[in-house]
Design a protein around this motif. Structure first.
Motif, PDB file in Angstrom:
ATOM      1  N   ASP A 240      50.795  12.623 -92.279  1.00 28.19           N
ATOM      2  CA  ASP A 240      49.901  11.698 -91.583  1.00 28.19           C
ATOM      3  C   ASP A 240      49.787  12.155 -90.137  1.00 28.19           C
ATOM      4  OD1 ASP A 240      48.544   9.622 -90.387  1.00 28.19           O
ATOM      5  OD2 ASP A 240      49.599   8.062 -91.503  1.00 28.19           O
ATOM      6  N   ASP A 269      40.439   6.645 -99.343  1.00 23.15           N
ATOM      7  CA  ASP A 269      40.521   5.959 -98.049  1.00 23.15           C
ATOM      8  C   ASP A 269      41.164   6.858 -96.997  1.00 23.15           C
ATOM      9  OD1 ASP A 269      42.917   5.733 -99.575  1.00 23.15           O
ATOM     10  OD2 ASP A 269      43.647   4.172 -98.213  1.00 23.15           O
ATOM     11  N   PHE A 270      42.275   7.491 -97.364  1.00 23.01           N
ATOM     12  CA  PHE A 270      42.968   8.378 -96.432  1.00 23.01           C
ATOM     13  C   PHE A 270      42.119   9.618 -96.137  1.00 23.01           C
ATOM     14  CE2 PHE A 270      46.219  11.751 -95.604  1.00 23.01           C
ATOM     15  CZ  PHE A 270      46.717  11.238 -94.415  1.00 23.01           C
ATOM     16  N   LEU A 272      38.814   9.940 -96.226  1.00 22.56           N
ATOM     17  CA  LEU A 272      37.672   9.604 -95.368  1.00 22.56           C
ATOM     18  C   LEU A 272      38.137   9.310 -93.941  1.00 22.56           C
ATOM     19  CD1 LEU A 272      35.585   7.368 -97.814  1.00 22.56           C
ATOM     20  CD2 LEU A 272      35.096   9.723 -97.097  1.00 22.56           C
ATOM     21  N   GLU A 273      39.290   8.657 -93.807  1.00 25.14           N
ATOM     22  CA  GLU A 273      39.836   8.395 -92.478  1.00 25.14           C
ATOM     23  C   GLU A 273      40.113   9.701 -91.745  1.00 25.14           C
ATOM     24  OE1 GLU A 273      43.404   5.581 -90.970  1.00 25.14           O
ATOM     25  OE2 GLU A 273      44.053   7.403 -92.034  1.00 25.14           O
ATOM     26  N   GLN A 274      40.705  10.663 -92.465  1.00 24.76           N
ATOM     27  CA  GLN A 274      41.022  11.943 -91.840  1.00 24.76           C
ATOM     28  C   GLN A 274      39.765  12.751 -91.534  1.00 24.76           C
ATOM     29  OE1 GLN A 274      44.059  12.488 -90.705  1.00 24.76           O
ATOM     30  NE2 GLN A 274      44.383  10.423 -91.547  1.00 24.76           N
ATOM     31  N   GLN A 276      36.905  11.541 -90.625  1.00 23.67           N
ATOM     32  CA  GLN A 276      36.350  10.957 -89.402  1.00 23.67           C
ATOM     33  C   GLN A 276      37.145  11.398 -88.177  1.00 23.67           C
ATOM     34  OE1 GLN A 276      36.325   6.685 -89.416  1.00 23.67           O
ATOM     35  NE2 GLN A 276      35.122   6.511 -87.556  1.00 23.67           N
ATOM     36  N   ALA A 277      38.461  11.308 -88.254  1.00 25.11           N
ATOM     37  CA  ALA A 277      39.305  11.651 -87.112  1.00 25.11           C
ATOM     38  C   ALA A 277      39.214  13.136 -86.782  1.00 25.11           C
ATOM     39  CB  ALA A 277      40.753  11.264 -87.404  1.00 25.11           C
ATOM     40  N   GLN A 293      31.898  13.545 -97.341  1.00 19.46           N
ATOM     41  CA  GLN A 293      31.846  12.086 -97.366  1.00 19.46           C
ATOM     42  C   GLN A 293      30.836  11.584 -98.383  1.00 19.46           C
ATOM     43  OE1 GLN A 293      29.941  10.007 -94.055  1.00 19.46           O
ATOM     44  NE2 GLN A 293      31.729   8.673 -93.924  1.00 19.46           N
TER      45      GLN A 293
END
Length: 371
Positions: A240, A269-270, A272-274, A276-277, A293
């Motif tokens: 993470d 979820d993880f 897509l979060e990564q 974006q970041a 995405q």
């Protein structure tokens, strides 16, 4: 569920250069490549370790169907040298640790842990093999099944964990089946120091021998639902980036590989979060991130449509006259076409869901599927 997107991401890496293939390190590889990773075996590089000579030779024989791979007939631990390997009646249970037979004999089939012979094996550390160039490429993912030695192997991979590894799947005991072996709590605490976080657990339960004394009088279906005592787990850890140590960063290639691993294990979820970041940090190209995405969201939508259609079909079937006869017919056809499928049996061992799996909803069924 996200296999199409995973292959797309891995193809992006392979198209840049062949050395960018995701490297999967399988420690304790006697069972062959895991089915999840076998789906992308032509897009990864396999590094496999198996200290048991017969199992190693079988592994080589079964791996002749191609793919990029390196195989090592050696053991990994926290210090190089030589170690005594306890060879058990069931070869997959062989270990550098001696079985705790006092505990094991309380459960059925203890003879599989019986030590039939010993062998002295050469031992290396993962860091040593990587720094010396004997492993020709960095390691992105580690699978560990070393019968009690997982913690020792990870301690011998501090440099690898610090700079390279993005995910780990391992077996860890909560109750010792080997004498003086490290347990899950030590492994979890150790991995957190490198920025890894626990994402999933598959639990394994054993039922005690005492239950079998009156087994003939018990309903096998009812007994099959009993958990028994939790003995060990398969655990999934992912790196993470929010918890990365100061000395570690991620390269653009590692960012893409982390997204691919998260999707392969069913964590959109993880992923897509990564995305974006990492796009915000400039690690992933915006156009690539958008395409990944869109692919993930399209597969989620397709899955939801399929579930809705299945729900509608079940609703129609419930109102259909003679539905029980139809259900029995389909069940009969399923049994005929799947002769290897057996009904639940009276067994001493059970487990719950597989790791990851791509399920959208949390599962807490309160009982365990048959092992």
């Amino acid at each position: 569920m996200f296999l199409k997107t995973v292959k797309y991401v891995l193809n992006l890496l392979a198209s840049d250069e062949s050395s960018s293939l995701l490297t999967y390190c399988d420690v304790g590889a006697s069972g062959g490549l895991d089915s999840r990773w076998a789906q992308v075996k032509d897009r990864i590089y396999l590094v496999a370790f198996e200290p048991h000579l017969e199992s190693y030779e079988n592994l080589l024989e079964c791996s002749k169907d191609g793919g990029s791979a390196s195989f090592y007939n050696t053991a990994l631990l926290d210090q190089p040298g030589c170690k005594v390997l306890n060879l058990t009646r069931k070869s997959q249970l062989s270990s550098v640790y001696k079985p705790d037979m006092q505990f094991i004999r309380r459960f059925p089939d203890p003879d599989r842990y019986e030590v039939t012979s010993t062998a002295e094996v050469e031992v290396h550390t993962l860091d040593q093999l990587l720094t010396s160039g004997q492993i020709p490429r960095s390691v992105d993912f580690i699978k560990l099944d070393a019968q009690g030695a997982e913690y020792d192997i990870l301690r011998g991979a501090q440099g690898t964990l610090t700079h390279q590894v993005l995910g780990i799947e391992l077996e860890a005991e909560l109750n010792p089946t080997y004498q003086n072996q490290p347990l899950f709590a030590q492994i979890d605490d150790y991995l957190r120091g490198f920025g890894f976080r626990l994402f999933d657990l598959k639990r394994y339960f054993w039922k005690r021998q005492a239950l079998y004394v009156r087994s003939a009088e018990l309903d096998t279906r009812a007994v099959a639902q009993l958990k028994g005592q939790i003995i060990f787990v398969d655990a999934l850890y992912l790196l993470d980036p929010a918890y990365l140590p100061v000395e570690r960063g991620l390269s653009p290639k590692q960012a893409l590989k982390l997204v691919a691993i998260a999707l392969l294990y069913g964590y959109p979820d993880f992923a897509l979060e990564q995305l974006q970041a990492m796009t915000h940090m400039g690690l992933i190209d915006e156009a690539r991130a958008l395409r990944i995405q869109q692919s993930v969201l399209a597969q989620l939508a397709a899955t939801e449509s399929a579930r809705a259609a299945g729900s509608l079909a079940r609703g129609i079937l419930r109102r259909l006259p003679g539905r029980n006869h139809v259900a029995r017919l389909f069940h009969w056809l399923y049994r005929v076409c799947s002769p290897d499928v057996s009904m639940p049996s009276f067994t001493a061992y059970s487990s719950d869901h597989s790791l990851g799996g791509g399920e959208l909803l949390e599962q807490d069924e309160g009982r365990d599927r048959q092992a």
